[in-house]
Design an enzyme around this catalytic site. Sequence first.
Site, PDB file in Angstrom:
ATOM      1  N   THR A   1       0.817  -1.213   0.000  1.00 21.72           N
ATOM      2  CA  THR A   1       0.000   0.000   0.000  1.00 21.72           C
ATOM      3  C   THR A   1       0.849   1.261   0.000  1.00 21.72           C
ATOM      4  O   THR A   1       2.014   1.250   0.357  1.00 21.72           O
ATOM      5  CB  THR A   1      -0.941   0.028   1.218  1.00 21.72           C
ATOM      6  OG1 THR A   1      -0.171   0.043   2.415  1.00 21.72           O
ATOM      7  CG2 THR A   1      -1.869  -1.178   1.217  1.00 21.72           C
ATOM      8  N   ASP A   2       0.205   2.357  -0.399  1.00 23.38           N
ATOM      9  CA  ASP A   2       0.871   3.663  -0.394  1.00 23.38           C
ATOM     10  C   ASP A   2       0.458   4.437   0.853  1.00 23.38           C
ATOM     11  O   ASP A   2      -0.226   3.901   1.744  1.00 23.38           O
ATOM     12  CB  ASP A   2       0.561   4.439  -1.674  1.00 23.38           C
ATOM     13  CG  ASP A   2      -0.921   4.755  -1.846  1.00 23.38           C
ATOM     14  OD1 ASP A   2      -1.698   4.620  -0.872  1.00 23.38           O
ATOM     15  OD2 ASP A   2      -1.304   5.149  -2.956  1.00 23.38           O
ATOM     16  N   ALA A   3       0.851   5.683   0.920  1.00 24.16           N
ATOM     17  CA  ALA A   3       0.556   6.515   2.095  1.00 24.16           C
ATOM     18  C   ALA A   3      -0.945   6.693   2.309  1.00 24.16           C
ATOM     19  O   ALA A   3      -1.388   6.958   3.430  1.00 24.16           O
ATOM     20  CB  ALA A   3       1.231   7.877   1.955  1.00 24.16           C
TER      21      ALA A   3
ATOM     22  N   ILE B   1      -3.974   2.507   0.124  1.00 25.23           N
ATOM     23  CA  ILE B   1      -4.472   1.677  -0.968  1.00 25.23           C
ATOM     24  C   ILE B   1      -3.291   1.062  -1.710  1.00 25.23           C
ATOM     25  O   ILE B   1      -2.156   1.518  -1.584  1.00 25.23           O
ATOM     26  CB  ILE B   1      -5.369   2.482  -1.939  1.00 25.23           C
ATOM     27  CG1 ILE B   1      -4.602   3.628  -2.595  1.00 25.23           C
ATOM     28  CG2 ILE B   1      -6.604   3.017  -1.217  1.00 25.23           C
ATOM     29  CD1 ILE B   1      -5.376   4.343  -3.686  1.00 25.23           C
TER      30      ILE B   1
END
Length: 145
Positions: A21-23, A26
Amino acid sequence: MRVERSGPPFELKARVYFEDTDAGGIVYYVNYLKFMERARTELVRTLGFDQSALQRENVIFVVHSVTARYHAPARLDDELVVTATVLETKRASIRFRQSVTRAGELLCEGEVLVACVSADRYRPRAIPEAMRTAFENTVRAEING
């Protein structure tokens, strides 16, 4: 050989981990390609071919090109189903249609063209005949039923 398949595609279940996931929490867009890579690798394995054994035989597969369309985000802990369907085999390439879904919802779809190259020189080479036959037999079995 151009093939339109009517049977079910190869499926691999995958879980979304924090590292995917990203920040924003997601799945980072490029990680869908990693899930697709794993599905293609496992499809090859189910056909009886091991990537490390192929490499020892001077055969590797590299991604030539990718198209991807993103429909909805996957999130931490989601269970995904990643599919791989052979669309076309040629002398030195295989084209796959792939998708990533969650509980039947399409999240990402695309096509990947994979080229067969020599492991020592990275030059195009013919797909081993046994492997090509295995792909074609799998496709025929799914079309017939």
